[in-house]
Enzyme design. Structure first.
Site, PDB file in Angstrom:
ATOM      1  N   CYS B 203       0.840  -1.054  -0.199  1.00  0.00           N
ATOM      2  CA  CYS B 203       0.085   0.272  -0.116  1.00  0.00           C
ATOM      3  C   CYS B 203       0.901   1.023  -0.075  1.00  0.00           C
ATOM      4  CB  CYS B 203      -0.580   0.359   1.746  1.00  0.00           C
ATOM      5  SG  CYS B 203      -1.783  -0.822   1.159  1.00  0.00           S
ATOM      6  N   HIS B 207       1.369   4.927  -2.034  1.00  0.00           N
ATOM      7  CA  HIS B 207       0.660   5.662  -0.832  1.00  0.00           C
ATOM      8  C   HIS B 207       1.461   6.835  -0.018  1.00  0.00           C
ATOM      9  CE1 HIS B 207      -3.109   5.076  -2.883  1.00  0.00           C
ATOM     10  NE2 HIS B 207      -3.186   3.506  -2.523  1.00  0.00           N
ATOM     11  N   ARG B 246     -12.554  -0.727  -1.536  1.00  0.00           N
ATOM     12  CA  ARG B 246     -11.178   0.149  -1.955  1.00  0.00           C
ATOM     13  C   ARG B 246      -9.839  -1.133  -2.333  1.00  0.00           C
ATOM     14  NH1 ARG B 246      -8.578   1.250  -4.652  1.00  0.00           N
ATOM     15  NH2 ARG B 246      -6.307   3.151  -5.346  1.00  0.00           N
ATOM     16  N   CYS B 250      -6.970  -2.424  -4.551  1.00  0.00           N
ATOM     17  CA  CYS B 250      -5.576  -2.601  -4.152  1.00  0.00           C
ATOM     18  C   CYS B 250      -4.877  -4.013  -4.495  1.00  0.00           C
ATOM     19  CB  CYS B 250      -5.485  -1.307  -2.898  1.00  0.00           C
ATOM     20  SG  CYS B 250      -5.835   0.044  -2.894  1.00  0.00           S
TER      21      CYS B 250
END
Lengths: 100, 289
Positions: B203, B207, B246, B250
């Protein structure tokens, strides 16, 4: 004479190497792939391409193409083993990325 | 004198040699210790220093805080927000009694109005993280109703309405001094930073390391504030999606098999990320490309 014997032996060897895969070969390859994928699942780290290769292997076997089925099952096993290696490596490696 | 200096240098060298492994061990121990407050400060500092021109509360606007052109498009779209239908539907659902006569409001503090900022929370009775989505389905089941899909449709409408009634309220996630809560928090952090999928992305790859950069046509959102706009209308989905959706997306995008929505690890990572957004305002429901 010696040359002919050598050529014949090579033909036999090559033929043996290219012998068509059997259903038994497929079942062996599939079992190994599914076992590895199950291990990846226990680590919550399965990969989509592994699932796709497993599905392709079963589809090829159902169509009687055991060469393709075995190849896909072996591909699935290799992918599953890569996902296991990734999960085990990340059990400690994740710490290197943490914002500190 | 020379001899004593040589001895001093030798002693110093021995001390340094001894301190090397000791220092490394101390750093490893620090990395293993669970300190949400220190993590929070480091996380906040990272983004505010990297993007000094972005006002703190604007991080909740995700990619729009990173890209001026995208922001203009969003502001134009927001004249007629695509999530409005979900808010209206959620409001109606929220007020409609179950077959036993009770409502969603009976399951929540403050009758469920203006409480989004307190989710997820750690439940000391069950020893697990409770997200808003999980609480809604448990409310349904406790009242004899079938649970909804966690990823879209009804669940997205209900959470859209609950987020809307909480807009502007600062996130206030608590990590109690309970080993189980700290473990859940740490598991969430691990899930966030661990690489997975055939593409070997975490992740954080997108991000933390690349907010503001493009991945294909998309502008990557910063992890700071990323949960604040949930649920969201995504043009890519042509509809609404929840936090569960979400996370599932991902995982798929990096060619990993997603976990089941509301898997313990998904709830833990939501717990971690929302704690990192403490103090930022709820902005959901939101719209994203």
């Amino acid at each position: 004479m010696r040359t002919y014997l050598f050529a014949a032996a090579m033909c036999l060897l090559t033929g043996a190497a290219q012998a068509a895969s059997t259903e038994a070969d497929f079942k062996t390859a599939l079992a190994a792939a599914e076992a590895a994928e199950q291990d990846a699942g226990a680590l919550k780290n399965q990969w989509i391409p592994t699932e796709q290769a497993l599905a392709a292997a079963k589809k090829a076997a159902a169509a009687g193409d055991f060469d393709a089925a075995v190849a896909q099952a072996r591909q699935a096993e290799a992918l599953a083993k890569a996902s296991i290696a990734q999960a085990k490596e990340q059990q400690t490696a994740w710490k290197a990325g943490v914002i500190r | 004198m020379r001899i004593s200096r040589a001895i001093a240098i030798a002693v110093a060298a021995l001390v340094v040699a001894g301190a090397g492994p000791a220092a490394a061990a101390a750093a490893a121990a620090a990395a293993d210790s669970i300190d949400p407050d220190a993590d929070f400060k480091a996380f906040r500092d990272y983004y505010t220093k990297r993007f000094p021109d972005v006002p703190l509360n604007d991080f909740v606007n995700g990619p729009y805080s990173m890209d001026a052109e995208l922001r203009k498009q969003w502001e134009a779209i927001d004249d007629f927000p695509p999530y409005d239908f979900a808010i209206d539907r959620g409001k109606q659902m929220f007020a409609t009694p179950f077959k036993n006569g009770k409502t969603y409001g009976d399951c929540f503090p403050e009758k469920g109005i203006g409480i989004r900022q307190n989710y997820p929370y750690f439940d000391d009775k069950s020893g697990e993280v409770i997200t808003l989505e999980l609480a809604l389905n448990r409310c349904r089941e406790a009242n004899g109703e079938a649970p909804y899909s966690y990823v879209k449709d009804e669940m997205a409408s209900l959470t859209a309405y609950m987020a809307f009634t909480s807009r502007g309220k600062p996130f206030d996630i608590k990590i109690p001094n309970d080993p189980r809560a700290l473990e859940a928090y740490q598991k969430g952090a691990e899930y966030f930073y661990a690489r997975r999928g055939q593409l070997n992305f975490s992740c954080a790859s997108c991000h933390v390391q690349n907010p503001g950069n493009h991945i294909r046509t998309e502008v990557l959102a910063p992890a700071l504030g990323i949960v604040a706009a949930m649920p969201i209308y995504r043009s890519e989905w042509n509809g609404m999606g929840t936090m569960s959706r979400r996370l599932v997306t991902c995982n798929s995008q990096v060619r990993g098999v997603p976990l089941e929505p509301q898997d313990e690890l998904y709830r833990d990572v939501e717990y971690y990320l929302t704690y990192m957004s403490n103090g930022l305002p709820v902005s959901g429901p939101g719209a994203r490309p």
